[in-house]
Design an enzyme around this catalytic site. Structure first.
Site, PDB file in Angstrom:
ATOM      1  N   GLU A 126       1.076   5.403   0.601  1.00  0.00           N
ATOM      2  CA  GLU A 126       0.263   6.610   0.410  1.00  0.00           C
ATOM      3  C   GLU A 126      -0.687   6.795   1.570  1.00  0.00           C
ATOM      4  O   GLU A 126      -1.327   5.845   2.011  1.00  0.00           O
ATOM      5  CB  GLU A 126      -0.617   6.504  -0.852  1.00  0.00           C
ATOM      6  CG  GLU A 126       0.037   6.898  -2.120  1.00  0.00           C
ATOM      7  CD  GLU A 126      -0.968   6.972  -3.276  1.00  0.00           C
ATOM      8  OE1 GLU A 126      -2.174   7.193  -3.022  1.00  0.00           O
ATOM      9  OE2 GLU A 126      -0.533   6.796  -4.412  1.00  0.00           O
ATOM     10  N   GLU A 146      -2.339   1.856  -8.060  1.00  0.00           N
ATOM     11  CA  GLU A 146      -3.738   1.648  -7.660  1.00  0.00           C
ATOM     12  C   GLU A 146      -4.635   0.952  -8.668  1.00  0.00           C
ATOM     13  O   GLU A 146      -5.844   1.124  -8.625  1.00  0.00           O
ATOM     14  CB  GLU A 146      -4.376   2.985  -7.251  1.00  0.00           C
ATOM     15  CG  GLU A 146      -3.793   3.518  -5.966  1.00  0.00           C
ATOM     16  CD  GLU A 146      -4.503   4.757  -5.430  1.00  0.00           C
ATOM     17  OE1 GLU A 146      -5.335   5.320  -6.143  1.00  0.00           O
ATOM     18  OE2 GLU A 146      -4.211   5.140  -4.285  1.00  0.00           O
TER      19      GLU A 146
END
Ligand code: BMA
Length: 825
Positions: free
Chosen positions: A516, A427
């Site tokens: 995710e 991320e």
């Protein structure tokens, strides 16, 4: 070669203090203090807060050990550390050996000159990581984003990032010798590295290209390498070669290879490659063994009508990646046992998963983890350890430290057949990179230096056969800034939960691979009991909120809960119902993405496990108790899946069958409509040809008539997919949210029996019972199936799995059988 391990009993004291305690190596300072009775349990209630001093102190580990004259007679003596956490100064007999600053590296030092025959002392001082990172901001003259950490600045130190706190983990910054330590003595030479690459030939044969490198180039002409390949103890092939410039290279062809497959696609045969270093007099000087699997496993990206594929391909066959994200098994990285790893990886495979993503804010996992994944066909998406933060890549020392870390870990792990992908970070492209540095961003140039250059170049040199992906989530250029593009790359979809969109949002997603997405729940009531006192048992108490690290935490669970379910009648029922809610939401998402195959080719939910007892997105809690989601995952990840899309307006249900099988098969679809009182309203069935590797709509059922007669709140459909007469996948459909269904008391009856030495229970119900769950009062148990729906006339048999054998009569006494209606009535 002689080895002496220095694990086991050490002494530990705080710098500046006299008193010492017994310490265990490998281990951590927190565990040692706990074992010595010096601190209360860090996971109990809010003890965490009172224990912050441990991370702010410096600690000294020390012991004595003896070395024989024989040992010292060898040419070289090496001190080897497989893991030091983190700022360690090593001293032998009062002489400084080194200072280390990377938890993820393996360190080796020549120490022969420092050792003496008889008693020696070794001391390792760990400087406080907390104090160190606090100083970083001042020294670097750069603002640091706090990120998800409780202690700001952990990103400037090569240490497990979530040890500084995370949105599911405590801040208990620890230190210690977290992996084994030993001394090794040898003459002449030793094997520094063995690299095995595979060439899968058109003929089906596999050629292994094996390179063994010596530590030094000196022993060249003398030694030879002999290589033996075995399978199940039987020799498959062997060969030998001599060294030239410190390297021995040879190729071995295996003609009828048994291929390794991901879970659900075939077996996991593992070959052992043994490389012996043989001296000129025929003595074996060193042996290295690697266990490998013969397979190709690639990330395939090729243009298609939606953009670009993002799918894993094993031995030429694309497969849908089904799995979850893996975080450290414990806040204290040295704590998990082999059995802990076995249980978690077995539970992964048992839930029909074929992939785990080792998330970048934790650790490069223990060898045993990858061994188990090899054995069970669990492909590993391996992040490098960078997550949700900015990193000082303009600093040459930092870059060199990272280069060595990547080197150590890729060399350690690359022979594992289970590793499917190296991924740069977690991320960081998600809003953390911009055109300049400020308190939240790093620059693209500095980002690229690490994730587009140094890391992929190092990996290419060491493991050219494996694919690299710079970040998760990532969309390749020119759309890079849109890290969640639905045409390319992988995506992290947090619209539900962090974005508070309803579960229905999932059905609008067309993403290629969802690495995710998730929804939280509370752990098992027994786990909650372990960290609370009875007065804490209200989800808004200080302690319950302390064991919840997502800023929007318990409120968000309750908001969604009341959207879907009736207000639970008790604290315990809130815990259970949160699990049902989570299981329902994740099922809703995964079924959609599996129907969307082949555009979508992977769904890894956040997250498999917990590192302490906490409310979180996990499907298995810290005590390894399965939440509802873990049972439900086994069903929504089943190789054959029946799922439904209801159309409220038209009063129809589209039934889909998704197959991950490689062969076609014949199926039979049955459906039955019931009133909630249990009256059978209609039923029908049809034969199906199920196509391999496809998802198809197989039927549209109109229930308009029944909706008109009974209304939306008194109708439920059960849909069952049978293959060879056995039910392989089941689902129910209703046209109202569960809270508005007029559920009746289902009058569940249980009969007990023994099934292959295990207790089994068969359940029947008079009226539809939703999310029926079993639990053993006072003992732990797992069930072959749990949180399932029970419809009249359709008994369900469940096997009860307990660690120790419990007499059937005791099980009968302890079993609790509940369903949705019990959460509010
Ligand atoms: C993701 C992860 C973690 C985090 C989780 C839940 O984005 O990468 O950083 O714990 O979300 O918020």
């Amino acid at each position: 070669m002689k080895t002496k391990d220095l694990n086991g009993k050490w002494n530990l004291r705080q710098l500046g203090e006299r008193e010492s305690i017994i310490a265990a190596v490998p281990g951590s300072v927190h565990n040692d203090l706990l074992s010595a009775g010096k601190i209360p349990h860090p996971y109990y209630r809010d003890n965490e807060g009172d224990l912050q001093w441990i991370g702010e102190a410096d600690w000294i580990y020390y012991r004595t050990f003896t070395v024989s004259s024989n040992f010292l007679r060898h040419d070289r003596v090496i001190l080897r550390f497989e893991g030091l956490d983190t700022l360690a100064t090593i001293t032998i007999n009062s002489q400084k050996v080194a200072r280390t600053d990377n938890m993820f590296r393996t360190y080796e030092y020549y120490v022969k000159e420092m050792l003496k025959q008889g008693r020696n002392t070794i001391e390792i001082r760990f400087d406080s990581a907390v104090n160190h990172v606090r100083k970083c901001e001042l020294v670097r003259h750069l603002p640091i984003w706090k990120g998800p950490h409780d202690v700001k600045g952990g990103n400037w130190l090569r240490k497990e990032q979530c040890n500084f706190g995370w949105d599911w983990g405590p801040c208990l910054v620890t230190c210690g010798i977290w992996r084994p330590i030993r001394i090794i003595a040898y003459d002449s030479d030793r094997i520094a590295d063995v690299h095995i690459s595979q060439e899968h030939l058109k003929s089906g044969a596999v050629t292994l290209n094996i390179t063994a490198s010596l530590e030094t180039v000196s022993a060249d002409s003398m030694a030879v390498a002999t290589v033996v390949v075995t399978l199940g103890g039987q020799k498959v092939t062997e060969s030998k070669t001599s060294f030239s410039r410190g390297k021995a290279e040879l190729a071995l062809t295996i003609d009828n290879p048994q291929l390794w497959w991901p879970n659900g696609m075939g077996g996991q045969p593992l070959y052992t490659v043994t490389v012996n270093l043989v001296g000129k007099d025929g003595t074996v000087l060193d042996i290295v063994q690697k266990r490998i699997g013969l397979r190709t496993l690639r990330l395939q990206r090729k243009k298609d009508r939606w953009g670009e594929t993002f799918q894993f391909v094993a031995n030429g066959i694309p497969f849908f990646a089904k799995g979850a994200n893996w975080i450290p098994v414990d806040t204290f990285a040295a704590s998990p046992t082999k059995d802990d790893y076995r249980d978690l990886v077995e539970s992964t495979a048992g839930a029909n998963m074929n992939m785990l993503r080792v998330w970048g804010g934790g650790i490069y996992e223990a060898d045993v983890f990858y061994d188990l994944c090899d054995e069970m066909g669990i492909c590993v998406w391996q992040d490098l350890m960078f997550a949700c933060a900015t990193y000082p890549t303009f600093d040459e020392a930092f870059m060199e430290n990272v280069r060595r870390e990547v080197h150590d870990n890729v060399r350690r792990l690359r022979h594992h057949p289970s590793i499917a992908l190296w991924c740069g970070n977690n991320e960081m492209e998600q809003g953390l990179v911009d055109d300049k540095w400020d308190d939240r961003h790093m620059s693209w140039t500095d980002y690229s230096r690490l994730f587009d250059s140094l890391i992929p170049e190092t990996i290419k040199e060491l493991d050219a056969e494996r694919d690299y992906w710079p970040s998760s989530a990532h969309t390749p250029a020119p759309f890079r800034e849109n890290f969640n593009d639905d045409r390319y790359g992988d995506a992290h979809l947090w619209h539900v939960w962090h974005g508070r969109r309803p579960f229905e949002w999932y059905r609008t997603s067309q993403h290629r691979f969802i690495s995710e997405f998730g929804f939280q729940s509370f752990p098992h009531p027994k786990t909650v009991e372990s960290y609370t006192q009875s007065a804490d048992r209200n989800i808004t108490s200080f302690v319950m909120e302390h064991h919840q690290r997502s800023p929007i935490g318990n409120t968000t669970i309750m908001t969604y809960m009341l959207d879907w379910f009736r207000m639970p009648k008790s604290f315990e029922m809130i815990l259970w119902l949160s699990q049902v809610l989570q299981g329902m939401g994740i099922k809703y998402a995964v079924e959609h993405w599996r129907r969307n195959m082949p555009r979508t080719m992977g769904a890894l939910y956040w997250q498999l496990n917990d590192c302490w007892p906490v409310a979180s997105w996990s499907s298995i809690d810290y005590c390894h108790r399965f939440k509802a989601l873990h049972y439900i995952a086994k069903r929504f990840f089943a190789p054959l899946l029946v799922s439904n899309v209801e159309d409220m307006e038209k009063g129809t249900i589209s039934v889909y069958v998704t197959s991950d099988l490689q062969e076609p098969c014949d199926g039979r679809l049955l459906w039955k409509a019931f009133s909630l009182g249990g009256e059978s309203l209609a039923d029908d069935e049809q034969n199906l040809d199920i196509l391999p590797g496809r998802s198809c709509r197989v039927r549209t059922i109109s229930v308009k008539k029944y909706l008109k007669n009974r209304g939306t709140r008194d109708l439920i459909l059960g849909i069952d997919l049978l293959v060879k007469g056995n039910s392989v996948s089941k689902d129910i459909v209703s046209f109202a949210r569960p809270k508005h269904l007029e559920l009746c008391r289902p009058d569940i009856k249980a009969s007990f029996s023994k099934n292959k030495n295990r207790a089994a229970i068969t359940l029947t119900a008079k009226a539809p019972a939703l999310w029926v769950w079993l639990d053993l009062e006072g003992s732990d148990a797992r069930f072959s199936n749990n949180f399932f729906h029970l419809l009249p006339g359709e008994p369900v048999e469940v096997t009860i799995l307990t660690k120790d054998s419990i007499p059937l009569s005791e099980i009968q006494r302890k079993i609790r059988i509940r369903s949705l209606i019990d959460t509010y009535r």
